[in-house]
Scaffold this active site. Structure first.
Site, mmCIF file in Angstrom:
data_model
loop_
_atom_site.group_PDB
_atom_site.id
_atom_site.type_symbol
_atom_site.label_atom_id
_atom_site.label_comp_id
_atom_site.label_asym_id
_atom_site.label_seq_id
_atom_site.Cartn_x
_atom_site.Cartn_y
_atom_site.Cartn_z
ATOM 1 N N ASN A 167 -7.313 -2.834 14.384
ATOM 2 C CA ASN A 167 -8.704 -3.084 13.967
ATOM 3 C C ASN A 167 -8.823 -4.305 13.043
ATOM 4 O O ASN A 167 -9.879 -4.557 12.485
ATOM 5 C CB ASN A 167 -9.282 -1.840 13.279
ATOM 6 C CG ASN A 167 -8.594 -1.511 11.957
ATOM 7 O OD1 ASN A 167 -7.624 -2.170 11.574
ATOM 8 N ND2 ASN A 167 -9.079 -0.503 11.259
ATOM 9 N N HIS A 189 -7.116 -4.797 10.173
ATOM 10 C CA HIS A 189 -6.856 -4.588 8.741
ATOM 11 C C HIS A 189 -5.567 -5.294 8.299
ATOM 12 O O HIS A 189 -4.668 -5.531 9.096
ATOM 13 C CB HIS A 189 -6.850 -3.097 8.369
ATOM 14 C CG HIS A 189 -5.656 -2.309 8.799
ATOM 15 N ND1 HIS A 189 -5.684 -0.950 8.989
ATOM 16 C CD2 HIS A 189 -4.375 -2.665 9.084
ATOM 17 C CE1 HIS A 189 -4.495 -0.518 9.345
ATOM 18 N NE2 HIS A 189 -3.681 -1.532 9.419
ATOM 19 N N GLU A 239 -9.484 -1.895 5.353
ATOM 20 C CA GLU A 239 -10.132 -1.617 6.631
ATOM 21 C C GLU A 239 -11.364 -2.512 6.798
ATOM 22 O O GLU A 239 -11.867 -3.083 5.813
ATOM 23 C CB GLU A 239 -10.539 -0.140 6.684
ATOM 24 C CG GLU A 239 -9.384 0.849 6.520
ATOM 25 C CD GLU A 239 -8.465 0.952 7.749
ATOM 26 O OE1 GLU A 239 -8.359 -0.009 8.527
ATOM 27 O OE2 GLU A 239 -7.829 2.019 7.911
ATOM 28 N N ASP A 253 0.815 -1.216 0.000
ATOM 29 C CA ASP A 253 0.000 0.000 0.000
ATOM 30 C C ASP A 253 0.846 1.264 0.000
ATOM 31 O O ASP A 253 2.071 1.209 0.137
ATOM 32 C CB ASP A 253 -0.956 -0.016 1.213
ATOM 33 C CG ASP A 253 -0.261 -0.427 2.509
ATOM 34 O OD1 ASP A 253 0.981 -0.373 2.577
ATOM 35 O OD2 ASP A 253 -0.961 -0.809 3.458
HETATM 36 P P1 PGA Z 1 2.248 -1.705 12.736
HETATM 37 O O1 PGA Z 1 1.082 -1.628 11.677
HETATM 38 O O2 PGA Z 1 3.236 -2.691 12.216
HETATM 39 O O3 PGA Z 1 2.820 -0.319 12.787
HETATM 40 O O4 PGA Z 1 1.648 -2.137 14.036
HETATM 41 C C1 PGA Z 1 0.586 -2.820 11.159
HETATM 42 C C2 PGA Z 1 -0.516 -2.541 10.186
HETATM 43 O O5 PGA Z 1 -1.197 -1.515 10.298
HETATM 44 O O6 PGA Z 1 -0.724 -3.370 9.292
#
Ligand code: PGA
Length: 243
Positions: free
Chosen positions: A134, A136, A141, A67
């Site tokens: 959450n 994702h 999302e 992304d």
């Molecule tokens: P993080 O994010 O590694 O900073 O916890 C993971 C994600 O949002 O996929």
């Protein structure tokens, strides 16, 4: 689903590093799916160290990142292209022409179409994932359909807050409101998927992934149906599991 439970972030990074290093050693022209965020940083350090010390070569490796923030140029210090360069690519012998990160500052539908075409022509051998608090994966999302392909998406408030805590010097207003992300279908098409989750703030999402039926309200939950899925979790991320 194969679950590897380890003590902490360092051990999780080691396990993931070994899987990625072995993949590249066994298939030097591997197509890797890569992720950003705080989670893969240590694993990328280990890959860079291994390249320096043992000479594991990335000359023929191709990569696809999950992304990119909408509106940020690849040269922006908070862009995911920049993140990948700073944390991994500049330490390897990888050809930057073989590196793919969605572009967040182009005609967005044309860019999504271009990325989907490239993914259709290049099946990912090994996909790395983190997970949002959450649930994702990529920037898919909650509510994103499981058959989604690369698309433009509005980020959840919780995601923007999580990312402001770790990046953007804590300034929520600076975190873009939208992004371009590989879809869940693209992720599920990878031959093998490895997800690293560390810390208590991932425990609820991990419990849903491991113990509940797939639901679009927890995008990562679909991974339990992937034929070759490895979950690496530390004690914090495993802390809400019943078994
Ligand atoms: P993080 O994010 O590694 O900073 O916890 C993971 C994600 O949002 O996929």
């Amino acid at each position: 689903m194969k679950v590897i439970k380890v003590k902490n972030y360092e051990e999780a990074s080691q396990k993931a590093f070994e899987i990625f290093r072995d993949q590249v050693k066994e298939k030097p022209d591997s197509i890797l799916g890569l992720a950003t965020g705080s989670t893969p940083i240590r694993m990328y350090e280990l890959l860079a160290e291994d390249h320096k010390v043992n000479g594991t070569s990335y000359k023929n490796v191709h990569t696809f990142n999950l992304d990119e923030y909408y509106g940020l140029a690849p040269t922006h210090p908070q862009s995911y292209y920049y993140f990948m360069t700073e944390h991994l690519f500049k330490f390897l012998d990888i050809d930057l022409n073989n590196v793919n990160v969605p572009k967040g500052n182009q005609d967005i539908q044309a860019e999504c179409d271009r990325y989907n075409t490239m993914l259709a022509e290049n099946q990912i051998d090994l996909q790395l994932l983190g997970i949002g608090s959450n649930g994702h994966i990529g920037f898919n999302e909650p509510g994103t359909p499981f058959d989604s392909v690369t698309h433009y998406i509005e980020l959840d408030e919780s995601t923007r807050k999580d990312n402001a805590r770790l990046f953007f010097d804590g300034v929520l207003e600076d975190v873009p409101t939208h992004a371009v992300t590989m879809g869940i279908k693209n992720i599920m098409e990878a031959k093998r998927v490895v997800l690293i989750a560390c810390g208590d703030n991932k425990a609820t999402a991990i419990k849903g992934l491991v113990e509940d039926e797939p639901t679009t309200s927890l995008p990562a939950s679909i991974l339990s149906t992937h034929p070759d899925f490895t979950l690496i979790i530390d004690e914090g991320a495993a802390s809400k599991l019943d078994k």
